[in-house]
Design a protein around this motif. Structure first.
Motif, PDB file in Angstrom:
ATOM      1  N   VAL A 201      55.148 -64.278 -58.231  1.00  0.00           N
ATOM      2  CA  VAL A 201      55.413 -65.589 -57.631  1.00  0.00           C
ATOM      3  C   VAL A 201      56.836 -65.674 -57.098  1.00  0.00           C
ATOM      4  O   VAL A 201      57.070 -66.073 -55.943  1.00  0.00           O
ATOM      5  CB  VAL A 201      55.184 -66.721 -58.657  1.00  0.00           C
ATOM      6  CG1 VAL A 201      55.508 -68.084 -58.028  1.00  0.00           C
ATOM      7  CG2 VAL A 201      53.757 -66.709 -59.170  1.00  0.00           C
ATOM      8  N   MET A 202      57.814 -65.303 -57.921  1.00  0.00           N
ATOM      9  CA  MET A 202      59.218 -65.587 -57.638  1.00  0.00           C
ATOM     10  C   MET A 202      60.023 -64.365 -57.193  1.00  0.00           C
ATOM     11  O   MET A 202      61.215 -64.479 -56.938  1.00  0.00           O
ATOM     12  CB  MET A 202      59.864 -66.185 -58.891  1.00  0.00           C
ATOM     13  CG  MET A 202      59.279 -67.518 -59.308  1.00  0.00           C
ATOM     14  SD  MET A 202      59.688 -68.840 -58.154  1.00  0.00           S
ATOM     15  CE  MET A 202      61.434 -69.020 -58.511  1.00  0.00           C
ATOM     16  N   GLY A 203      59.388 -63.209 -57.118  1.00  0.00           N
ATOM     17  CA  GLY A 203      60.082 -62.018 -56.650  1.00  0.00           C
ATOM     18  C   GLY A 203      60.145 -61.961 -55.134  1.00  0.00           C
ATOM     19  O   GLY A 203      60.050 -62.974 -54.448  1.00  0.00           O
ATOM     20  N   GLY A 204      60.255 -60.745 -54.609  1.00  0.00           N
ATOM     21  CA  GLY A 204      60.462 -60.590 -53.172  1.00  0.00           C
ATOM     22  C   GLY A 204      59.217 -60.325 -52.359  1.00  0.00           C
ATOM     23  O   GLY A 204      59.306 -60.114 -51.142  1.00  0.00           O
ATOM     24  N   THR A 205      58.045 -60.363 -52.989  1.00  0.00           N
ATOM     25  CA  THR A 205      56.819 -60.004 -52.275  1.00  0.00           C
ATOM     26  C   THR A 205      56.553 -60.892 -51.073  1.00  0.00           C
ATOM     27  O   THR A 205      56.258 -60.414 -49.973  1.00  0.00           O
ATOM     28  CB  THR A 205      55.613 -60.048 -53.234  1.00  0.00           C
ATOM     29  OG1 THR A 205      55.842 -59.152 -54.322  1.00  0.00           O
ATOM     30  CG2 THR A 205      54.334 -59.657 -52.512  1.00  0.00           C
ATOM     31  N   ASP A 206      56.645 -62.200 -51.270  1.00  0.00           N
ATOM     32  CA  ASP A 206      56.355 -63.099 -50.151  1.00  0.00           C
ATOM     33  C   ASP A 206      57.451 -63.048 -49.102  1.00  0.00           C
ATOM     34  O   ASP A 206      57.167 -63.120 -47.903  1.00  0.00           O
ATOM     35  CB  ASP A 206      56.185 -64.541 -50.647  1.00  0.00           C
ATOM     36  CG  ASP A 206      55.814 -65.491 -49.519  1.00  0.00           C
ATOM     37  OD1 ASP A 206      54.739 -65.293 -48.921  1.00  0.00           O
ATOM     38  OD2 ASP A 206      56.605 -66.405 -49.219  1.00  0.00           O
ATOM     39  N   TRP A 207      58.703 -62.906 -49.500  1.00  0.00           N
ATOM     40  CA  TRP A 207      59.813 -62.755 -48.545  1.00  0.00           C
ATOM     41  C   TRP A 207      59.541 -61.557 -47.636  1.00  0.00           C
ATOM     42  O   TRP A 207      59.643 -61.651 -46.408  1.00  0.00           O
ATOM     43  CB  TRP A 207      61.114 -62.584 -49.325  1.00  0.00           C
ATOM     44  CG  TRP A 207      62.359 -62.429 -48.501  1.00  0.00           C
ATOM     45  CD1 TRP A 207      62.605 -62.945 -47.259  1.00  0.00           C
ATOM     46  CD2 TRP A 207      63.546 -61.729 -48.881  1.00  0.00           C
ATOM     47  NE1 TRP A 207      63.871 -62.600 -46.840  1.00  0.00           N
ATOM     48  CE2 TRP A 207      64.461 -61.854 -47.820  1.00  0.00           C
ATOM     49  CE3 TRP A 207      63.910 -61.008 -50.020  1.00  0.00           C
ATOM     50  CZ2 TRP A 207      65.737 -61.280 -47.861  1.00  0.00           C
ATOM     51  CZ3 TRP A 207      65.173 -60.442 -50.066  1.00  0.00           C
ATOM     52  CH2 TRP A 207      66.076 -60.575 -49.008  1.00  0.00           C
TER      53      TRP A 207
END
Length: 403
Positions: A201-207
């Protein structure tokens, strides 16, 4: 018309309604706090701010408009007025859009799930149709409880837990009258796939997914620069934050920055960084055990020397746009938190933390400031607002102004 008097109603740090006039005044005050541009660019840069309605993302949007002269898109996820008022971010966005229009900035605000491919496609269309198909900057500032992976449909949930062993800390709570109480709270350690879920959720995957999506559409300008906003914080909160599940996500975010930096350098001569911001009262930070007490004590030590989010993001924009050189630490991170983590400051805060009790907390922490800051997140306790007067709550989402 749906005018009514709005009184603050809350459950702890969560308020059930927001005050439109208070939210508008807060946005205006933030804009006024930004120094005028030191130089006017030949072409207004196009920027995308993901998480533009609250906390550091809001500060990035306002500082980008007022200081860097950006145009572009803000993405957020806010609830419209209905039986209750709209969310504070709904009203802050309407106020930001109006200020942008008034100052001649072409800024579009999109409301929806930033994790979704639908929103990524919508942003790409607006960039192509409205902003010449070129993006200069992307600021990523997303804090969310859950994320659905568009590829698999799996939904991940983030948690605030220590890693390895249970954690006990002092924390600060307020009664209905605003009096502060120091309590001890305990949190059980992460188990199962808590860490992996939080990183998802809060890591860099979506970025990274945003960058991939825009790059595949050929929308990244030469020299494109992106920054994801992060936090490290004090040793006093490290067990629940930097060394906990959220810290694992932040480490993943920083690793993603290094990967993206290498790729963007080759692709468009661009770069990617994380920006480590300093402590502030935000809707996200108040949910973290111990943070309320820590920030209140920090304010007690520093007073007005604390740098608010809009001041920090003004500094970031100056570095990103070349007003002054990009100042990176050995890990390649922009550090906007050096004033908070200065040894003398941390020593003073630690001394107060170790001796803090309900009986002496008003002498050690600035509780009036902290309590008011929490209320101001929802548009209350804002100087100059008549809270006894009816106010219009049915504020529309800002439409796209004519370029």
């Amino acid at each position: 018309m749906s005018e009514r008097v709005i009184a603050p109603k809350n459950r702890g740090f969560l308020f059930l309604d927001s005050h439109p006039a208070g939210c508008e005044r807060l946005v205006e005050d933030m804009w006024q706090a930004v120094p005028a541009p030191s130089r006017i660019p030949d072409r207004a840069p196009v920027a995308l701010v993901i998480g533009s309605s609250a906390g550091y993302g809001l500060a990035a949007t306002i500082a980008g408009l007022a200081r860097a002269g950006i145009r572009g898109i803000g993405v957020c996820f806010e609830k419209a007025p209905g039986r209750r008022t709209g969310t504070a971010g709904w009203y802050r966005t309407a106020a930001t859009a109006e200020l942008a229009r008034r100052h001649g900035h072409d800024m579009v605000f999109l409301n929806g799930d930033a994790f979704s491919d639908e929103m990524k496609n919508q942003v790409a269309r607006v960039l192509e149709e409205r902003f010449g198909g070129r993006l200069d900057y992307l600021i990523y500032s997303v804090a969310a409880p859950r994320r659905t992976d568009p590829d698999t449909g799996a939904t991940y949930a983030s948690v605030l837990k220590p890693i390895g062993e249970a954690y006990s800390t002092k924390t600060l709570v307020f009664d209905d009258g605003g009096a502060g109480e120091v309590r001890e709270v305990g949190t059980q350690p992460a188990d199962g796939d808590d860490i992996e879920q939080t990183v998802a959720v809060m890591g860099g995957t979506d970025w990274e997914r945003w960058i991939d999506h825009l790059a595949d559409r050929g929308l990244l300008a030469d020299g494109f620069t992106t920054a994801a906003l992060s936090y490290i914080g004090s040793a006093l909160t490290a067990a629940i934050y930097r060394q906990g599940t959220i810290g694992a996500a932040k480490s993943h975010l920083e690793q993603t920055a290094r990967t993206l930096d290498e790729r963007l350098g080759k692709l468009v001569g661009g770069r990617a960084v994380t920006s480590v911001n300093a402590a502030a009262v935000t809707q996200s930070s108040t949910a973290i055990p111990g943070i309320a007490l820590y920030v209140g004590l920090l304010r007690g030590v520093l007073g007005h020397a604390m740098v608010p989010p809009v001041g920090q993001l003004t500094d970031l924009w100056d570095q990103l746009t070349g007003v002054r050189p990009l100042d990176l630490d050995e890990e390649g991170r922009v550090r906007l938190d050096t004033w908070e983590l200065a040894p003398a400051v941390q020593t003073a805060v630690t001394e107060r933390w170790n001796t803090a009790t309900t009986e002496n907390i008003t002498e050690l922490a600035d509780l009036d400031w902290f309590h008011a800051e929490v209320q101001r997140l929802y548009g209350f306790a804002v100087p100059g607002i008549d809270y006894a007067a009816p106010v219009e709550t049915d504020i529309p989402w800002p439409g796209a102004a004519t370029p």
